[in-house]
Structures are given as structure tokens and as C-alpha cells.
Write a protein that holds these residues in place. Sequence first.
Motif, short mmCIF file in Angstrom:
data_model
loop_
_atom_site.label_atom_id
_atom_site.label_comp_id
_atom_site.label_asym_id
_atom_site.label_seq_id
_atom_site.Cartn_x
_atom_site.Cartn_y
_atom_site.Cartn_z
N ASP A 186 1.72 -17.16 30.74
CA ASP A 186 1.78 -15.76 31.21
C ASP A 186 0.39 -15.15 31.34
O ASP A 186 0.11 -14.40 32.28
N LEU A 187 -0.47 -15.44 30.39
CA LEU A 187 -1.83 -14.90 30.45
C LEU A 187 -2.62 -15.49 31.62
O LEU A 187 -3.41 -14.80 32.27
N LYS A 188 -2.39 -16.75 31.90
CA LYS A 188 -3.03 -17.35 33.07
C LYS A 188 -2.51 -16.70 34.35
O LYS A 188 -3.29 -16.41 35.28
N SER A 189 -1.21 -16.42 34.40
CA SER A 189 -0.64 -15.74 35.57
C SER A 189 -1.23 -14.36 35.73
O SER A 189 -1.53 -13.92 36.85
N THR A 212 -11.11 -4.76 35.83
CA THR A 212 -12.12 -5.75 35.44
C THR A 212 -12.09 -5.95 33.93
O THR A 212 -12.16 -7.09 33.43
N LYS A 213 -11.96 -4.85 33.20
CA LYS A 213 -11.89 -4.95 31.73
C LYS A 213 -10.56 -5.58 31.28
O LYS A 213 -10.53 -6.35 30.32
N PHE A 217 -10.15 -8.87 28.93
CA PHE A 217 -9.32 -8.86 27.72
C PHE A 217 -8.25 -9.94 27.78
O PHE A 217 -8.04 -10.69 26.82
N GLY A 218 -7.55 -10.04 28.92
CA GLY A 218 -6.48 -11.03 29.04
C GLY A 218 -6.99 -12.44 28.83
O GLY A 218 -6.36 -13.27 28.15
N ASN A 219 -8.15 -12.76 29.40
CA ASN A 219 -8.72 -14.10 29.24
C ASN A 219 -9.22 -14.33 27.81
O ASN A 219 -9.11 -15.44 27.28
N SER A 220 -9.77 -13.30 27.20
CA SER A 220 -10.24 -13.43 25.81
C SER A 220 -9.05 -13.62 24.88
O SER A 220 -9.13 -14.40 23.91
N LEU A 221 -7.95 -12.92 25.16
CA LEU A 221 -6.74 -13.12 24.36
C LEU A 221 -6.22 -14.55 24.54
O LEU A 221 -5.78 -15.18 23.57
N ARG A 222 -6.28 -15.04 25.75
CA ARG A 222 -5.87 -16.43 26.01
C ARG A 222 -6.73 -17.39 25.20
O ARG A 222 -6.22 -18.37 24.62
N SER A 242 -11.05 -24.64 27.83
CA SER A 242 -11.99 -25.07 28.87
C SER A 242 -11.86 -24.22 30.12
O SER A 242 -12.86 -23.85 30.75
N GLU A 243 -10.63 -23.90 30.52
CA GLU A 243 -10.42 -23.08 31.71
C GLU A 243 -11.02 -21.69 31.54
O GLU A 243 -11.60 -21.13 32.48
N VAL A 244 -10.92 -21.14 30.34
CA VAL A 244 -11.45 -19.80 30.10
C VAL A 244 -12.98 -19.83 30.03
O VAL A 244 -13.66 -19.00 30.65
N LEU A 245 -13.53 -20.75 29.27
CA LEU A 245 -14.97 -20.74 29.02
C LEU A 245 -15.79 -21.48 30.07
O LEU A 245 -16.97 -21.17 30.26
N ASN A 246 -15.18 -22.44 30.75
CA ASN A 246 -15.92 -23.19 31.76
C ASN A 246 -15.53 -22.82 33.19
O ASN A 246 -16.17 -23.25 34.14
#
Length: 501
Positions: A186-189, A212-213, A217-222, A242-246
Motif C-alpha cells: 500500500d505504501l508503494k502504491s 512532496t512532504k 513521509f510515506g517512503n520513510s514509513l515504508r 533498497s527501493e526506498v534508499l537506492n
Amino acid sequence: MPKQQLYYSFKLTDMFLKYSKTLLAIPLALSLGACEKDFDALNTNPNNATIGNPAYILTNAEQANIYRLFDVPASQDGGLLIIQHWAKVQYTDEDRYGFRPGSYQSIWDGFYAGGLQDFNELIRLGQASNNPNIQAVGLIMRSYFFSVLTDLYGDIPFSEALRVSENILTPKYDTQQQVYAGILADLKSADGLIQANGPEVGGDVIYDGDMTKWKRFGNSLRLRLAMRIIDADASLARTNISEVLNGTTSVLTSNSDNAQFDFLASAANTNPVYFNRLTRDDHRVSRTITSRLARLNDPRLGIYANHPETGDSTAFYRGVPNGLMNAAAAALGPFSTTSKVGSAFTAADAPGVLMTYSELLFLKSEAIARGIVTGNATTEYNNAIRASLTQYGIGATEAATYIAQPSVGVTITANNYKQAIGTQKWIALYGQGIEAWSEWRRLDYPTLKVATSPVAAAASKIPVRFRYPQNEQSTNNASYTAAVANQGPDVLTTKLWWDKL
């Protein structure tokens, strides 16, 4: 509508939503004839809205659920005591792990019947109005509170939850592994839905509609939730990390991105800690954390705790041991001789913090130390500490002095990251009781002693989950029984799926 006007509409909006939800839950069992349809049409006021205003729903949902997150049952008499940020000086049952059945029930009912339904409705309204940004906010917040529930109880209703309109009144319990897989998807969606310059999101008190914020937040929560399951499902965790940080996604970039709800000093919209203090004086700072911060010369000590108001220790901080019997707590002396929780956390307008830049940096440091992504784990760790200190107005010089201590500014390696990050994250998460409890369960640091006089139900251990509410045993027994068979006994000491160490 300005934020403050939206705040003042909370009570009426909340009342409307409660009644409207009750009506929506009633099955449409009657088939109306043609004349009855005509009668309905004649008696329909075209000026009255037939669907909820997303802005009002979002404001109410943010306020009500973040309030619930930091209220007495889940946080003040729950996570904050278990993790030994706070302690109690009277009515000490919860500090001894004697949690009331009504607390389990109120947390469960509050989030399922209130918060998750509200965010589900926002997702539906976003889809109906072709507003992907509203959908994304609903998905992020629904994911946040599903993660809270599963981290409190373990296996929970997820795939069949919130489907009363489909007459699913006894939803199955999904395994925690299934819940986490669903939340991460869900967070990726949500990340894919967000349009920075797209449709407006009104009523947002967290980021004032800044998508933007919300994306950060959504990606950091992921990232947080992927790291939570790293020892239980390394493949799923590593893919998401890896998807979030790279990848091309963005994460929190500074304290200005911190996800928090700013309560107001007005009577109806205050922080729940302040509201509790209007009639109660039960909580103090735990001796565990005051002692730790004193040994580290940590400049946050004077922010996390107040000096005692009277007595011989007014120049120092006097924390309270966790888990005292009522008589032992009374023997400490007058309430004024122990350290109350710092004013920054008890003020009427103290924010309800969901996630910080400091936490994001600790997660990056750990991901590097584990070899999941490349970078300098020590640099991220030091920056995480700086971000926490800056969050509380502590300057660069004082921060540098603190980090320069050998007991703080350690080199992060694959062998010591759990101890170093676990301890500093526990300090930085002060006030975020449930999240601090989850990270302590995962990393097993810092080393905490069991409460002084634990109740028998705790089996002389620090609890690692809450028990399911009693109503589930009577109203959803088959699903409850299946969950217990899968997860283990419904007791405080049964470890969650992701808690492997």
C-alpha cells in the motif's frame, strides 16, 4: 479553510461521522416501490451533501487518531511505561504490567471503528473524485495505524477488516507477515499515486496539503516497516529498503519534514498528555532514562524531565523506578519531590510526533551496517543524533561535544550497530512510546530491567505484546482462536512474528 477553523469543527464533525457510520453499517434490507422512490426524491434537499467532505474527514481523522495514539491506554499507561521512558507514582498497576481489559478494548475499537474507517473512506472518496493525492494520504495514514495495531497485538484483521458494508462482521485475522506485506504494498502504491502539483488535499493539519512532504513521509514509513521485519522476512525487507534508499523515491530530508500533528492550546484541541494532567498527576520520568542521560551528559535530560519542585533534589533530576507497588511509590515522598515529564511534552500544544528525520537517519545507518545499501553508517548515526538534538533546539557546539564522547560517538559496525543505534534511538524516541517499544523489541537494546514488582501475568518479563480484547473472544471467536493457534498463547510474553531475537 484555515487550519484553526478546521480545528474548531472537530466536535461537530466527529459527531456527524459517528452517526453517519452507524447508518452506513445498517444493511439495506428493504426494497422500495416506485411511489416510495418518488417520495424519497420529493423529500431530498438538493442543498445537503450526500457524501462526506474529504477535508473535514481528514482533519477529524488526523486529530482523533493521533490523539488516540498518545492517549492514556496505548501510550501514557502503555508503551511509555513498558519502555521505561515514564513511570508511575500512584495507581501503579500498569507500571507493573497490570493492564486493564478495558484498555485493550478501547485501543482496538478506537482504531478499527474510528481511524481506519475514516482513512478507508478517504481512499474511497479519492477514487470517486479522481483525486489520487487524497487516495495516497488515506493509504499512508491507514498503513500507519494498521502498523500500530499489528505491532501491539500481532495477527490482526486486515484483508477482511473495514468491510461491514459487505456484511463481513467477523473478519479473519491475517498473519502479521501478511499484514506487513499488505502495508508495504500500500505504501508503494501511495508513492506512485502522489502528484506534487496535482489535486488539492484540504483539511491536512500534518503537512498542510504539501504532497512532496507526504511522499517523503510515506517512503520513510515504508523504510521503517521494512526494517522492522528484516530478521523475519529478509527478502521482502531488503527489496523495500533498497527501493526506498537506492531508488528514485524521496525520504525525509530535515526536521522540517517531521511528520507530526500540531495540537492547539484551545480547550477542545489540546495534546492528550496535557488533558490528562488537568485531573491526574500519576506519571513521572523513569529513573532508567534519567540515569542513562545523566551518565551520558545528555543535554536532552533537562528537556525530557523537570527538576523536582521541592525537596533536597531540586537542583537535580529524580526519576522514579518502574513497577513499584503503590505503597513503595507513596514512600518516595510528596509528588513534588520527583521529576515530572518535561514541559515540552505536557504543554497543551505539544505536537503528536509520528516520525522524525532523526529516525530516518538511524534507519539508514542500520541499513548500511547490515550491508543492504552502501554509505557511511557512522556518519548517518552521528547525523541522526544531531537531528534529534536540533529537534529540541540544542545547538551545534553542544551537539558536537556530546557526540565526541567515546560512549556516544562510536564507529558503527556490523557487530555493534544494534547496541549503539538501539540505545540512541531509544533516547531519541522519548515520548513516542509505542514506536520506542517496537524498536526495543526488535533490536533488544538498551538492556532494560524488569519492573520492580511485576504482576504474575507478565511471568517476570517485560511484555512484548498486548493481549487481544475480550470482546473478540465472544464476537469473533473462530477468527480469534485461529490467530492464537498460529501466533501462540494470548499472553503478554508471546513474541510477535518479526521479533526474532
